[in-house]
Design a protein around this motif. Structure first.
Motif, PDB file in Angstrom:
ATOM      1  N   ARG A   1      21.051 -52.956  -8.774  1.00 32.74           N
ATOM      2  CA  ARG A   1      19.800 -52.490  -8.198  1.00 32.74           C
ATOM      3  C   ARG A   1      20.063 -51.500  -7.060  1.00 32.74           C
ATOM      4  NH1 ARG A   1      16.748 -57.622  -6.402  1.00 32.74           N
ATOM      5  NH2 ARG A   1      18.816 -58.096  -5.600  1.00 32.74           N
ATOM      6  N   ARG A   2      19.158 -50.499  -6.958  1.00 32.45           N
ATOM      7  CA  ARG A   2      19.239 -49.471  -5.909  1.00 32.45           C
ATOM      8  C   ARG A   2      20.674 -48.938  -5.798  1.00 32.45           C
ATOM      9  NH1 ARG A   2      19.028 -48.299  -0.224  1.00 32.45           N
ATOM     10  NH2 ARG A   2      17.098 -47.231   0.340  1.00 32.45           N
ATOM     11  N   HIS A   3      21.177 -48.499  -6.926  1.00 27.01           N
ATOM     12  CA  HIS A   3      22.602 -48.180  -7.046  1.00 27.01           C
ATOM     13  C   HIS A   3      22.929 -46.739  -6.644  1.00 27.01           C
ATOM     14  CE1 HIS A   3      26.228 -47.406  -9.854  1.00 27.01           C
ATOM     15  NE2 HIS A   3      26.656 -47.965  -8.751  1.00 27.01           N
ATOM     16  N   ILE A   4      22.124 -45.770  -7.136  1.00 26.59           N
ATOM     17  CA  ILE A   4      22.434 -44.349  -6.903  1.00 26.59           C
ATOM     18  C   ILE A   4      21.151 -43.615  -6.542  1.00 26.59           C
ATOM     19  CG2 ILE A   4      23.257 -42.212  -7.979  1.00 26.59           C
ATOM     20  CD1 ILE A   4      24.995 -43.946  -9.816  1.00 26.59           C
ATOM     21  N   ARG A   5      21.241 -42.748  -5.547  1.00 28.82           N
ATOM     22  CA  ARG A   5      20.079 -41.934  -5.187  1.00 28.82           C
ATOM     23  C   ARG A   5      19.979 -40.755  -6.152  1.00 28.82           C
ATOM     24  NH1 ARG A   5      17.167 -41.513  -0.371  1.00 28.82           N
ATOM     25  NH2 ARG A   5      18.811 -42.524   0.840  1.00 28.82           N
ATOM     26  N   ARG A   6      18.806 -40.577  -6.736  1.00 26.58           N
ATOM     27  CA  ARG A   6      18.566 -39.448  -7.629  1.00 26.58           C
ATOM     28  C   ARG A   6      18.418 -38.156  -6.821  1.00 26.58           C
ATOM     29  NH1 ARG A   6      14.556 -43.194  -9.692  1.00 26.58           N
ATOM     30  NH2 ARG A   6      15.265 -44.205 -11.607  1.00 26.58           N
ATOM     31  N   PRO A   7      18.544 -36.997  -7.498  1.00 23.74           N
ATOM     32  CA  PRO A   7      18.373 -35.722  -6.780  1.00 23.74           C
ATOM     33  C   PRO A   7      17.021 -35.574  -6.093  1.00 23.74           C
ATOM     34  CG  PRO A   7      19.393 -35.333  -8.906  1.00 23.74           C
ATOM     35  CD  PRO A   7      18.986 -36.783  -8.882  1.00 23.74           C
ATOM     36  N   ASP A   8      15.979 -36.262  -6.622  1.00 27.09           N
ATOM     37  CA  ASP A   8      14.651 -36.152  -5.993  1.00 27.09           C
ATOM     38  C   ASP A   8      14.470 -37.112  -4.821  1.00 27.09           C
ATOM     39  OD1 ASP A   8      14.314 -38.659  -7.125  1.00 27.09           O
ATOM     40  OD2 ASP A   8      12.682 -38.057  -8.471  1.00 27.09           O
ATOM     41  N   GLY A   9      15.533 -37.863  -4.483  1.00 23.06           N
ATOM     42  CA  GLY A   9      15.476 -38.770  -3.337  1.00 23.06           C
ATOM     43  C   GLY A   9      15.130 -40.199  -3.674  1.00 23.06           C
ATOM     44  N   THR A  10      14.631 -40.456  -4.892  1.00 25.67           N
ATOM     45  CA  THR A  10      14.332 -41.825  -5.286  1.00 25.67           C
ATOM     46  C   THR A  10      15.629 -42.551  -5.645  1.00 25.67           C
ATOM     47  OG1 THR A  10      13.985 -41.212  -7.614  1.00 25.67           O
ATOM     48  CG2 THR A  10      12.062 -41.164  -6.150  1.00 25.67           C
ATOM     49  N   TRP A  11      15.552 -43.869  -5.685  1.00 28.09           N
ATOM     50  CA  TRP A  11      16.730 -44.672  -6.014  1.00 28.09           C
ATOM     51  C   TRP A  11      16.648 -45.161  -7.441  1.00 28.09           C
ATOM     52  CZ3 TRP A  11      21.048 -45.383  -3.143  1.00 28.09           C
ATOM     53  CH2 TRP A  11      20.975 -44.974  -1.805  1.00 28.09           C
ATOM     54  N   ARG A  12      17.766 -45.122  -8.116  1.00 27.29           N
ATOM     55  CA  ARG A  12      17.820 -45.643  -9.474  1.00 27.29           C
ATOM     56  C   ARG A  12      18.563 -46.967  -9.496  1.00 27.29           C
ATOM     57  NH1 ARG A  12      22.489 -42.620 -13.208  1.00 27.29           N
ATOM     58  NH2 ARG A  12      23.738 -44.524 -13.346  1.00 27.29           N
ATOM     59  N   ASP A  13      18.120 -47.842 -10.395  1.00 28.45           N
ATOM     60  CA  ASP A  13      18.922 -48.995 -10.773  1.00 28.45           C
ATOM     61  C   ASP A  13      19.821 -48.534 -11.918  1.00 28.45           C
ATOM     62  OD1 ASP A  13      17.321 -50.378  -9.001  1.00 28.45           O
ATOM     63  OD2 ASP A  13      16.122 -51.342 -10.570  1.00 28.45           O
ATOM     64  N   SER A  14      21.035 -49.035 -11.994  1.00 25.18           N
ATOM     65  CA  SER A  14      21.961 -48.660 -13.060  1.00 25.18           C
ATOM     66  C   SER A  14      22.210 -49.850 -13.974  1.00 25.18           C
ATOM     67  CB  SER A  14      23.297 -48.176 -12.482  1.00 25.18           C
ATOM     68  OG  SER A  14      23.125 -46.972 -11.769  1.00 25.18           O
ATOM     69  N   VAL A  15      21.934 -49.642 -15.257  1.00 24.74           N
ATOM     70  CA  VAL A  15      22.196 -50.665 -16.261  1.00 24.74           C
ATOM     71  C   VAL A  15      23.632 -50.467 -16.749  1.00 24.74           C
ATOM     72  CG1 VAL A  15      21.427 -51.720 -18.408  1.00 24.74           C
ATOM     73  CG2 VAL A  15      19.768 -50.576 -16.921  1.00 24.74           C
ATOM     74  N   TRP A  16      24.431 -51.521 -16.661  1.00 28.46           N
ATOM     75  CA  TRP A  16      25.839 -51.465 -17.048  1.00 28.46           C
ATOM     76  C   TRP A  16      26.014 -51.971 -18.470  1.00 28.46           C
ATOM     77  CZ3 TRP A  16      30.545 -51.631 -13.581  1.00 28.46           C
ATOM     78  CH2 TRP A  16      30.292 -50.987 -12.366  1.00 28.46           C
ATOM     79  N   PHE A  17      26.814 -51.242 -19.219  1.00 28.16           N
ATOM     80  CA  PHE A  17      27.206 -51.607 -20.572  1.00 28.16           C
ATOM     81  C   PHE A  17      28.723 -51.536 -20.652  1.00 28.16           C
ATOM     82  CE2 PHE A  17      23.053 -49.688 -20.729  1.00 28.16           C
ATOM     83  CZ  PHE A  17      22.337 -50.437 -21.647  1.00 28.16           C
TER      84      PHE A  17
END
Length: 198
Positions: A161-177
């Protein structure tokens, strides 16, 4: 087999695509394939490039990133670069490598390009580099890429959760596979069948 790191000089060739070391000479072809396509760039770590210079800056960032081995995806039918893919953060001790930063021109979505790229990358990782685990980390909103990785035979492990900041400033969760070495033979057979059907 003792694991080894991927080399920046690696070239992987299939029936339809060749993966070769990414360089600035690929920028014009790449821009023709993917420049300005907002939907393609929506879930990447880069802003949509609207000029060749902006795309060349993305190429430069891949070349400069520590632990990144970037490839240009060359379509053998046309001889042109149509996308990129990368190995990231390979670990000899952990026998692990990440595959990511994969994108192709829209006309190649849903074609043999992605299955063959993954067949080349995974064969090299498991059978030549001696990796025991290949990892993907995908934006939780990028459902198309998640489905594509699941079709390879990868297993969804969880979400950071809240793993990487997107270029637009929002935060992404990253799903791991991930895919493990003992899962590879069955996955390879499926990929070879998909590629052979074309």
């Amino acid at each position: 087999m003792i694991a080894t790191l991927p080399a920046a000089t690696t070239v992987l060739t299939g029936r339809h695509v060749r993966l070769e070391p990414l360089g600035h000479a690929h920028t014009p072809d790449l821009f023709a394939a993917v420049g300005g396509d907002e939907d393609l760039w929506r879930w990447t770590s880069s802003l949509t490039p609207h000029t060749e210079e902006e795309l060349d800056a993305i190429v430069a960032s891949r070349l400069a990133r520590p632990g990144c081995v970037p490839f240009a995806v060359i379509h053998l039918g046309s001889g042109r670069a149509i996308g990129t893919t990368c190995y990231f953060d390979a670990s000899v001790q952990g026998e692990q490598v990440e595959v990511g930063a994969t994108w192709y021109g829209r006309e190649h979505w849903g074609t043999v390009v992605n299955p063959e790229c993954k067949l080349l990358l995974l064969t090299h990782a498991f059978e030549e580099l001696g990796m025991g685990r290949v990892v993907w980390k995908i934006d939780h909103m990028n459902e198309r890429s998640q489905k594509a990785v699941l079709r390879l035979g990868a297993v969804q492990e969880g979400t950071f959760r809240r793993h990487i900041r997107r270029p637009d400033g929002t935060w992404r969760d990253s799903v791991w596979f991930s895919m493990l070495r003992d899962e590879w033979p069955a996955a390879k057979a499926r990929l070879e069948e998909r590629v052979a059907r074309v």
